[in-house]
Write an enzyme that holds these catalytic residues in place. Structure first.
Site, mmCIF file in Angstrom:
data_model
loop_
_atom_site.group_PDB
_atom_site.id
_atom_site.type_symbol
_atom_site.label_atom_id
_atom_site.label_comp_id
_atom_site.label_asym_id
_atom_site.label_seq_id
_atom_site.Cartn_x
_atom_site.Cartn_y
_atom_site.Cartn_z
ATOM 1 N N GLU A 28 -112.935 -41.464 8.356
ATOM 2 C CA GLU A 28 -113.713 -40.309 7.907
ATOM 3 C C GLU A 28 -112.781 -39.296 7.279
ATOM 4 O OE1 GLU A 28 -116.183 -38.119 10.604
ATOM 5 O OE2 GLU A 28 -117.235 -39.888 11.334
ATOM 6 N N GLU A 86 -127.233 -34.967 6.287
ATOM 7 C CA GLU A 86 -128.019 -35.281 7.487
ATOM 8 C C GLU A 86 -128.519 -33.969 8.090
ATOM 9 O OE1 GLU A 86 -126.137 -38.521 9.989
ATOM 10 O OE2 GLU A 86 -124.434 -37.983 8.706
ATOM 11 N N LYS A 139 -128.109 -32.704 12.070
ATOM 12 C CA LYS A 139 -126.824 -32.467 12.710
ATOM 13 C C LYS A 139 -126.633 -30.974 12.954
ATOM 14 C CE LYS A 139 -123.445 -35.161 12.235
ATOM 15 N NZ LYS A 139 -122.204 -35.846 11.837
ATOM 16 N N GLU A 197 -122.280 -29.112 9.529
ATOM 17 C CA GLU A 197 -122.330 -30.570 9.626
ATOM 18 C C GLU A 197 -123.427 -31.190 8.763
ATOM 19 O OE1 GLU A 197 -120.246 -32.642 11.328
ATOM 20 O OE2 GLU A 197 -119.029 -30.843 11.609
#
Length: 339
Positions: A262, A311, A314, A319
């Site tokens: 990541e 997303e 999150k 995030e």
């Protein structure tokens, strides 16, 4: 070199950077914590259209694995954290996990299985001690299923590094060595597997923007920022990865390859979070991985961008904004993956 007017117009119209990654495998993380994401079929088709040949998923999602069959897109698949203790204490659970989630999908190009995500004994005291044994049990189950080509590892966070500056001083936190790091390194050496770790220059910059120059974090520094003996660093990503290399050397794992599972840059929600900065980081990142690092020159560094798509479930807010694409599969910026 002078471009033709046609070439010039094409570059303006597309506004796309094509990145040739030589032998480095570059990919994206496909997270699913969103209630507005398109179905896996459309997202895997998105990956095909954009030449994304490598992805990472955080659990063996059946709908995603079904769509990956026959695509040749390689995948890192995670063993969820809440299943690790059971797999470590009961080898039969490892066998059933492999049968149900790996062997069942014979036409999926599995690359690695990661036992856990962003593990360290301080944050995960009830899970981390079981990881080395769980890794062995999953590996044994793969061997029994004649799938030994699939390597097993665990994704660790940079917090396992106790010293990271200068990079050559890199060392694992001593309290993690005996029961956690050393058994993992021993397993990786024995099975010829790789060391998986998440590396985020963004957080180093955001936590101290006064002392961490933005251009150093974005790969745009015009000169050397850190001199570390014979090694010279113009970007923070290389410095962080080389601190991992140095830590592995000190722990007897000099031969182990590092894979960055990541990294990335958010487009909203925090300090320095813009679409422009995200594009600059990720495009320059891909150029850099072909060259290796100062400590490992000419050794391409396999790297995965977080995240494929925003997303919205999150937390905290930051995030939710790491995606290259919006939830409707429209790109925030044009980043082309070229194998």
């Amino acid at each position: 070199m002078k471009r033709s007017s046609k070439q010039h117009l094409m570059l303006i119209a597309i506004a796309m950077l094509c990145i040739h990654t030589a032998d480095a495998k570059t990919g994206v993380c496909y997270g699913t914590l969103g209630d507005n994401l398109l179905p896996p079929r459309q997202i895997i088709n998105l990956c095909k259209r954009h030449n994304i040949g490598n992805i990472r998923i955080y659990n063996p999602n059946p709908a995603i694995l079904k769509e990956l069959q026959g695509t040749n897109i390689s995948v890192i698949v995670g063993v969820p954290n809440d299943e690790i203790q059971g797999i470590a204490t009961d080898p039969s659970l490892a066998k059933s996990w492999v049968q149900n989630n790996i062997h069942k999908y014979q036409y999926v190009n599995f690359r690695y299985i990661s036992v856990g995500n962003e593990m360290n004994p301080s944050d995960n005291p009830n899970i981390a001690p079981y990881i080395p044994t769980a890794m062995q049990h999953i590996s044994d189950a793969l061997e029994a299923a004649r799938l030994r080509r699939i390597k097993v590892s665990a994704v660790l966070s940079m917090s396992v590094i106790g010293v990271s500056y200068p990079p050559s001083a890199g060392a694992f936190r001593p309290e993690f060595r005996e029961s956690f790091i050393d058994p993992i390194i021993k397993f990786l050496l024995k099975t010829h597997s790789v060391f998986l770790i998440d590396v985020y220059p963004y957080f180093a910059y955001a936590s101290d923007p006064t002392n961490v120059p933005l251009d150093y974090a974005l790969f745009t520094s015009k000169s050397v920022v850190v001199r570390d003996g014979a090694y010279k660093y113009q970007n923070l990503f290389h410095a962080m990865v080389d601190s991992v290399h140095a830590a592995l050397e000190k722990a007897g794992g000099a031969k182990i390859k590092v894979v960055v599972t990541e990294t990335g840059w958010p487009t909203a929600g925090g300090v320095g979070t813009t679409v422009s900065n995200a594009f600059t980081y990720n495009s320059n990142l891909f150029k850099s991985v072909t060259r290796g690092t100062p400590r490992r020159p000419r050794k391409p560094l396999d790297t995965y961008i977080f995240d494929l798509i925003d997303e919205n479930q999150k937390t905290p807010e930051l995030e939710r904004h790491w995606g290259i694409f919006l939830p409707n599969n429209v790109p925030k910026y044009h980043l082309s993956f070229t194998a």
